[in-house]
Design a protein around this motif. Structure first.
Motif: not given
Length: 394
Positions: A97-126
């Motif tokens: 329905l093109q309803i915007p999602l609330p913002a997500f939070y990722f944490a970046e490590d020193k090698s440039g990799g990203l980890r989901v901090v907030d929004g894990l359930q939403r991204l896992s579901t999608i």
């Protein structure tokens, strides 16, 4: 005695209380702390230490990052991935329905990799819907006729494109240069996944594969599960991993007095996880030795205390108490020093003296019951097993 110091002589043990999560007992005794350690570590708050940038991604881009291993969905962090079918379907419907999602939070490590901090359930579901196709849409509110009962591949091409290409998400990325204590407070404040994350769950998000894999290896061992009666197996609040980390944290100290230099138990645990993640600080050989020590400690605890290992067991009761973290770290570190043959024939004496201490020694009872991170109580609970072992001739 200052007002902040625990008064052990006046300590009156309260009834043992078991932690409860989402209405179910966890098998772990509540740790009564007079203050929240983390809340006292960064005062005053320094906004200059908060380094967060905002980025925009298409949903396809984010899903590709997950598939390529560039974005981690906090492996083994199971409790935040349990959504009901209706919740999953309604989330997908919102995107269609093109309803915007609330913002997500990722944490970046020193090698440039990203980890989901907030929004894990939403991204896992999608991800599960679009890539793994593990569920069909059901119980929709507006698109039931057009999409009800359909998997991702069954949707019309325009709807699939809308989901993958049109959907844009806003992501706040925590820079790797942000100090860990600041990250902890950010994680604690932004978590929107229902029950707030505890310290170990946040630490899991902050750490890397090496420490997570090692803690999982130890926590999944038959020896650990036998010594803890199986109550911590795949624990819903990660108390199994925390128990292992607490063993390693104290095991690596040359003397218990070194604890004071860390200022708090959480800081000691954070630093230990960081060290495990670094091969330069902790080579594989040392990690292997810690694993061996851990398994031996678990086997010895089961040998000596049986089903009451790491549980309060006063003379007045044979009831099986919940798992006690303070007993675990202090007795496990001690028992790791002995070969099982050394304990043969003295188990009864050890148990008698340990139960006496849990019955009559108010300072010791306090050290395993309340304000357990206080340096004086840490020293007291580590001193008692040593005295008991010496008293039985070991």
């Amino acid at each position: 005695m200052s007002p902040e110091e625990p008064n052990d002589t006046a300590f009156k043990p309260e009834e043992v209380v078991e932690e409860v999560f989402e209405g179910e007992a966890t098998g772990v005794e509540v740790e009564h702390e007079e203050t929240t350690q983390r809340d006292t570590e960064i005062r005053p708050w320094d906004p200059e230490k908060i380094r967060v940038t905002t980025r925009g991604y298409s949903m396809r881009n984010v899903l590709d990052m997950i598939d390529d291993g560039e974005l981690e969905l906090a492996p083994d962090f199971q409790r935040n991935r349990v959504w009901r079918p209706r919740q999953k379907s309604r989330l997908i419907e919102s995107l269609l329905l093109q309803i915007p999602l609330p913002a997500f939070y990722f944490a970046e490590d020193k090698s440039g990799g990203l980890r989901v901090v907030d929004g894990l359930q939403r991204l896992s579901t999608i991800h599960d819907f679009t890539r793994n196709q593990t569920f069909a849409l059901a119980d929709l509110e507006y698109l039931s006729e057009e999409c009800g009962g359909k998997y991702f591949e069954d949707l019309s091409p325009p709807l699939r494109r809308r989901l993958l290409n049109t959907t844009q998400i806003v992501v706040h990325v925590i820079d790797p240069s942000t100090p860990n204590d600041v990250k902890y407070n950010i994680f604690k404040r932004i978590n929107t996944g229902g029950e707030p994350l505890n310290a170990m769950e946040i630490r899991h998000c902050m750490s890397r594969n090496r420490s997570r894999d090692f803690l999982k290896l130890c926590a999944s061992s038959d020896s650990f599960n036998a010594a803890t009666g199986g109550r911590l197996r795949d624990h819903v609040r990660m108390n199994d991993r925390e128990a292992v980390l607490r063993f390693i944290a104290f095991r690596r100290l040359t003397h218990i007095s070194e604890y004071e230099q860390y200022g708090s138990l959480e800081t000691l645990l954070d630093r230990t996880a960081e060290l495990i993640d670094s091969k330069d600080d902790v080579p594989d050989e040392l990690l292997d030795r810690w694993h061996h020590d851990f398994v031996r400690a678990m086997d010895n605890a089961r040998l000596v205390f049986g089903e009451h290992a790491f549980r309060k067991w006063p003379r007045s009761s044979d009831r099986l108490s919940p798992f006690n973290r303070a007993l675990f770290e202090s007795w496990a570190v001690m028992l790791a020093d002995y070969h099982p043959d050394q304990l043969a024939g003295v188990q009864t004496k050890i148990v008698e003296r340990a139960r006496a201490a849990m019955t009559n020694d108010s300072a010791y009872i306090a050290s395993i019951s309340a304000s357990t991170s206080d340096p004086q109580r840490v020293k007291a609970r580590f001193a008692k097993p040593r005295a008991i072992m010496q008293d039985v001739g070991l």
